[in-house]
Scaffold this motif. Structure first.
Motif, short mmCIF file in Angstrom:
data_model
loop_
_atom_site.label_atom_id
_atom_site.label_comp_id
_atom_site.label_asym_id
_atom_site.label_seq_id
_atom_site.Cartn_x
_atom_site.Cartn_y
_atom_site.Cartn_z
N ALA A 1 31.17 70.53 -19.26
CA ALA A 1 31.68 71.80 -19.76
C ALA A 1 33.09 72.06 -19.24
O ALA A 1 33.98 72.47 -20.00
N GLN A 2 33.32 71.80 -17.96
CA GLN A 2 34.65 71.98 -17.39
C GLN A 2 35.66 71.04 -18.04
O GLN A 2 36.79 71.45 -18.37
N ARG A 3 35.26 69.79 -18.26
CA ARG A 3 36.17 68.81 -18.88
C ARG A 3 36.52 69.21 -20.31
O ARG A 3 37.70 69.17 -20.71
N ILE A 4 35.51 69.59 -21.07
CA ILE A 4 35.73 69.93 -22.48
C ILE A 4 36.67 71.14 -22.60
O ILE A 4 37.59 71.13 -23.42
N LEU A 5 36.45 72.15 -21.78
CA LEU A 5 37.33 73.32 -21.83
C LEU A 5 38.76 72.96 -21.44
O LEU A 5 39.72 73.44 -22.04
N GLN A 6 38.89 72.07 -20.44
CA GLN A 6 40.24 71.67 -20.02
C GLN A 6 40.93 70.86 -21.12
O GLN A 6 42.11 71.06 -21.40
N GLU A 7 40.18 69.97 -21.77
CA GLU A 7 40.76 69.15 -22.83
C GLU A 7 41.17 69.99 -24.04
O GLU A 7 42.22 69.75 -24.65
N LEU A 8 40.36 70.97 -24.39
CA LEU A 8 40.61 71.75 -25.60
C LEU A 8 41.58 72.90 -25.40
O LEU A 8 42.21 73.36 -26.34
N THR A 9 41.70 73.39 -24.15
CA THR A 9 42.53 74.56 -23.91
C THR A 9 43.59 74.38 -22.84
O THR A 9 44.52 75.18 -22.74
N GLY A 10 43.43 73.35 -21.99
CA GLY A 10 44.35 73.18 -20.87
C GLY A 10 44.01 74.04 -19.67
O GLY A 10 44.73 74.04 -18.66
N LEU A 11 42.90 74.79 -19.73
CA LEU A 11 42.52 75.69 -18.64
C LEU A 11 41.63 74.98 -17.63
O LEU A 11 40.83 74.13 -17.99
N GLU A 12 41.77 75.34 -16.36
CA GLU A 12 40.97 74.77 -15.29
C GLU A 12 40.46 75.86 -14.36
O GLU A 12 41.05 76.93 -14.26
N ASP A 13 39.34 75.58 -13.69
CA ASP A 13 38.79 76.46 -12.66
C ASP A 13 38.62 77.90 -13.15
O ASP A 13 39.09 78.85 -12.53
N ILE A 14 37.94 78.07 -14.28
CA ILE A 14 37.68 79.40 -14.81
C ILE A 14 36.18 79.69 -14.71
O ILE A 14 35.36 78.79 -14.54
N TYR A 15 35.83 80.98 -14.79
CA TYR A 15 34.43 81.38 -14.67
C TYR A 15 33.61 80.75 -15.79
O TYR A 15 33.96 80.85 -16.96
N LEU A 16 32.50 80.11 -15.42
CA LEU A 16 31.67 79.40 -16.40
C LEU A 16 30.21 79.55 -15.99
O LEU A 16 29.86 79.35 -14.82
N GLU A 17 29.36 79.89 -16.95
CA GLU A 17 27.94 80.06 -16.65
C GLU A 17 27.10 79.41 -17.74
O GLU A 17 27.35 79.60 -18.93
N GLN A 18 26.09 78.66 -17.32
CA GLN A 18 25.21 77.98 -18.27
C GLN A 18 24.20 78.96 -18.86
O GLN A 18 23.66 79.82 -18.18
N LEU A 19 23.96 78.83 -20.17
CA LEU A 19 23.00 79.67 -20.87
C LEU A 19 21.63 79.00 -20.92
O LEU A 19 20.75 79.29 -20.14
N LYS A 20 21.45 78.06 -21.83
CA LYS A 20 20.20 77.32 -21.98
C LYS A 20 20.44 76.18 -22.95
O LYS A 20 21.53 76.05 -23.53
N ALA A 21 19.43 75.35 -23.15
CA ALA A 21 19.50 74.30 -24.15
C ALA A 21 19.02 74.84 -25.50
O ALA A 21 18.04 75.58 -25.56
N PHE A 22 19.73 74.48 -26.55
CA PHE A 22 19.35 74.86 -27.92
C PHE A 22 18.83 73.59 -28.60
O PHE A 22 19.59 72.63 -28.81
N THR A 23 17.54 73.59 -28.95
CA THR A 23 16.86 72.34 -29.29
C THR A 23 16.24 72.31 -30.67
O THR A 23 15.47 71.39 -30.98
N ASN A 24 16.53 73.27 -31.52
CA ASN A 24 15.95 73.27 -32.86
C ASN A 24 16.29 71.94 -33.56
O ASN A 24 17.46 71.59 -33.69
N PRO A 25 15.29 71.16 -33.98
CA PRO A 25 15.56 69.86 -34.58
C PRO A 25 16.37 69.94 -35.88
O PRO A 25 16.93 68.94 -36.32
N LYS A 26 16.45 71.13 -36.47
CA LYS A 26 17.20 71.29 -37.72
C LYS A 26 18.58 71.91 -37.50
O LYS A 26 19.26 72.25 -38.46
#
Length: 233
Positions: free
Chosen positions: A63-88
């Motif tokens: 999550a930290q890497r993806i945000l940095q790659e897409l926005t250039g931002l680092e060390d920002i507040y980040l919180e995990q929600l849950k897994a979304f697993t609907n097969p469709k």
């Protein structure tokens, strides 16, 4: 999103992604950063910021890497929600995503689209368009989580500039909670917590009467919690 053949870059279990709800606060409006995808099956469509979980990564690292790659931002507040697993949730593929949300002060960052997206744009929380896959569901869930968390911990200050007025703070809580607050009661309750440092400064370049500025004191909050203080809003 495109798959690669290198050991470290190929998707883990052929289908685990990270999707992040990017919250910002623009003066009086809670907003979400959306991106128009430039690659893969979602090309040209709007959605949340996201990418593949790689084999060598934890979900938080990804999550930290993806945000940095897409926005250039680092060390920002980040919180995990849950897994979304609907097969469709993704047609013709079995893709599980792990949802996150992050909070940033829009005045601190000038976010631009990366090579992986055509455009990055802020949308007011009540003007969100139809998004790809189940991203509207992820966004709705993250907003519920944010509403619960801001009542239990002072995470909302991540959305404000370092120096702010009590009215700005009240507007922030009104936007997140979706309610109208009484100004005098809000002021009394917030100041009673003793988490704000009153500054010998006032607003500048405003057409109305300049209001006093405050700062959130993280050190005092830490000391108070060590003594059993519970943040309740």
């Amino acid at each position: 999103m495109t798959e690669t053949t290198t050991q470290h870059n190929k998707p883990a279990v052929d289908g685990i992604t990270i999707d992040c709800v990017f919250f910002g606060f623009n003066k009086e409006s809670l907003e979400v950063l959306l991106v128009q995808h430039a690659q893969g099956e979602s090309k040209g469509k709007w959605g949340l910021l996201g990418g593949w979980l790689q084999l060598h990564e934890s979900a938080d690292d990804a999550a930290q890497r993806i945000l940095q790659e897409l926005t250039g931002l680092e060390d920002i507040y980040l919180e995990q929600l849950k897994a979304f697993t609907n097969p469709k949730r993704v047609l013709e593929r079995r893709v599980v995503t792990i949802g996150y949300y992050t909070l940033v002060n829009r005045e601190d960052y000038n976010i631009k689209a990366s090579l992986k997206v055509i455009e990055a744009k802020w949308y007011k929380i009540n003007e969100i368009p139809d998004l790809i896959f189940d991203h509207n569901e992820i966004l709705d869930f993250s907003l519920l989580q944010l509403r619960n968390r801001v009542r239990q911990a002072p995470i909302g200050f991540n959305l404000l500039p370092e120096k702010f007025t009590l009215l700005q703070l009240m507007h922030l809580y009104e936007e997140i909670l979706g309610i109208e607050l009484d100004k005098s009661n809000f002021r009394r309750k917030v100041l009673h917590m003793k988490l704000l440092q009153a500054l010998d400064e006032k607003q500048k370049d405003v057409s109305h009467r300049a209001a006093k500025l405050y700062k959130f004191d993280a050190d005092i909050y830490k000391k108070l919690t060590e003594k059993g203080f519970n943040f309740e809003f």
